[in-house]
Design a protein around this motif. Structure first.
Motif, PDB file in Angstrom:
ATOM      1  N   GLU A  75       0.859  -1.177   0.000  1.00  0.00           N
ATOM      2  CA  GLU A  75       0.000   0.000   0.000  1.00  0.00           C
ATOM      3  C   GLU A  75       0.896   1.229   0.000  1.00  0.00           C
ATOM      4  O   GLU A  75       1.987   1.209   0.572  1.00  0.00           O
ATOM      5  CB  GLU A  75      -0.942   0.027   1.206  1.00  0.00           C
ATOM      6  N   VAL A  76       0.441   2.289  -0.654  1.00  0.00           N
ATOM      7  CA  VAL A  76       1.229   3.513  -0.763  1.00  0.00           C
ATOM      8  C   VAL A  76       0.451   4.652  -0.111  1.00  0.00           C
ATOM      9  O   VAL A  76      -0.704   4.907  -0.464  1.00  0.00           O
ATOM     10  CB  VAL A  76       1.537   3.861  -2.230  1.00  0.00           C
ATOM     11  N   ILE A  77       1.111   5.312   0.827  1.00  0.00           N
ATOM     12  CA  ILE A  77       0.486   6.413   1.566  1.00  0.00           C
ATOM     13  C   ILE A  77       1.317   7.670   1.362  1.00  0.00           C
ATOM     14  O   ILE A  77       2.493   7.715   1.733  1.00  0.00           O
ATOM     15  CB  ILE A  77       0.392   6.091   3.075  1.00  0.00           C
ATOM     16  N   VAL A  78       0.716   8.686   0.755  1.00  0.00           N
ATOM     17  CA  VAL A  78       1.369   9.979   0.583  1.00  0.00           C
ATOM     18  C   VAL A  78       0.812  10.935   1.624  1.00  0.00           C
ATOM     19  O   VAL A  78      -0.397  11.176   1.675  1.00  0.00           O
ATOM     20  CB  VAL A  78       1.150  10.544  -0.831  1.00  0.00           C
ATOM     21  N   VAL A  79       1.684  11.453   2.477  1.00  0.00           N
ATOM     22  CA  VAL A  79       1.267  12.389   3.515  1.00  0.00           C
ATOM     23  C   VAL A  79       1.522  13.796   2.979  1.00  0.00           C
ATOM     24  O   VAL A  79       2.655  14.259   2.920  1.00  0.00           O
ATOM     25  CB  VAL A  79       2.018  12.157   4.833  1.00  0.00           C
ATOM     26  N   ASN A  80       0.456  14.459   2.561  1.00  0.00           N
ATOM     27  CA  ASN A  80       0.526  15.728   1.854  1.00  0.00           C
ATOM     28  C   ASN A  80       0.511  16.892   2.845  1.00  0.00           C
ATOM     29  O   ASN A  80      -0.489  17.146   3.506  1.00  0.00           O
ATOM     30  CB  ASN A  80      -0.651  15.824   0.882  1.00  0.00           C
TER      31      ASN A  80
END
Length: 314
Positions: free
Chosen positions: A39-44
């Motif tokens: 899973e890929v999580i981008v914390v913007n």
């Protein structure tokens, strides 16, 4: 997707990274690893460009969180992660195809808590500053270390949670801090085959100075969390010696004292010379490696300039 099957949660902190995030995510797509186990999580972090939009288009889960340190952003991603392992990478990095596969081999040893490597450079378009500093950092063979760069840091989630993650109060050096805390109980491995390419290393001496000054802003704060580590002493003490001797050189010039000037210059270059000789043990002595000495001098002066800001110790 059954969330229990997630092996790796890839966490990417990002702020206005539209020029890099696509390359990073496309590199993740090319990984030789079962995509159903990733899973890929981008914390913007309050991006004002298209970072979040591009990340969503490429299938990443986007968390819109602002006003946190880089460690705080990574912690936020870890809080919602489902993977057995947390794989931290920066938006301006591109992972090697075998990145996760090679890391997983080390985790077969239950004593290993974290794996990664120092970031590599692109094959073309680099400057001598980038190449020289990268050469100094690289370790050609897998070895045990006491910290890893957070732009390429893969850790067991259980260990990360046990230590309560990165210190959210540190502006930088959060990777060294958590590394020192991990290595007290577990093993950390630097393996060059667990590889990422960093696209934004300092290209000029001015950029190098600014980056090391930024790193120096949290170099001493970390001591409160992880305590004194012997291997950290040079990065703490050498900048102070270099900076004080720089002041001594100025005094020597003003007083036109040859004795003061001689000893001030000698002690000014001594820390950089020691650091250079230690580097030569790893990379060998050659003409192309001599600029390492200049970079260490700049490194120490930059770190000392950070000390002059009292906020460095608050």
């Amino acid at each position: 997707m059954n969330r229990k099957e997630i092996k790796f949660s890839i966490i990417i902190p990002a702020k206005n990274e539209e020029n890099y995030i696509v390359g990073c995510l496309e590199g993740i797509r090319r990984l030789s690893f079962n995509p159903d186990q990733i899973e890929v999580i981008v914390v913007n972090n309050n991006s004002t460009d298209q970072t979040g939009v591009y990340a969503e288009r490429l299938g990443a889960r986007v968390l819109n969180i602002g006003n946190r340190t880089i460690g705080g952003l990574r912690n936020a991603g870890a809080e919602v992660a489902s993977g057995e392992f947390l794989a931290f990478i920066d938006a301006d990095c591109i992972p090697d195809k075998e990145w996760l596969k090679n890391a997983l081999l080390h985790f077969e040893n239950t004593k290993v808590a974290a794996v990664g490597s120092k970031p590599f450079l692109p094959e073309t378009g680099t400057t001598w500053v980038e190449r020289t500093w990268s050469l100094m950092k690289q370790m050609p063979k897998p070895c045990e270390v006491n910290w890893l760069s957070s732009c390429n840091f893969i850790v067991r989630k259980t260990v990360f949670e046990n230590l309560q993650g990165f210190d959210p109060e540190l502006i930088t050096c959060e990777d060294a801090d958590i590394g020192f805390r991990i290595s007290r109980k577990w093993t950390m491995i630097n393996d060059p085959s667990v590889k990422v390419i960093h696209l934004r290393e300092p290209k000029t001496l001015i950029e190098f100075f600014k980056k090391e000054k930024w790193h120096g802003a949290a170099n001493y704060k970390g001591l409160r969390r992880h305590g004194l580590v012997l291997k950290e002493i040079p990065s703490l003490v050498f900048p102070i010696i270099t900076g004080l001797c720089l002041v001594g050189i100025i005094i020597g010039v003003i007083l036109t004292s040859k004795m003061v000037l001689f000893w001030a210059v000698f002690l000014f270059v001594l820390p950089g010379l020691i650091q250079t000789l230690r580097a030569f043990k790893r990379v060998g002595i050659s003409l192309k490696n001599i600029p390492i000495f200049l970079l260490y001098i700049i490194y120490n002066v930059a770190r000392f300039s950070a000390i002059l800001n009292l906020k460095t110790f608050k």
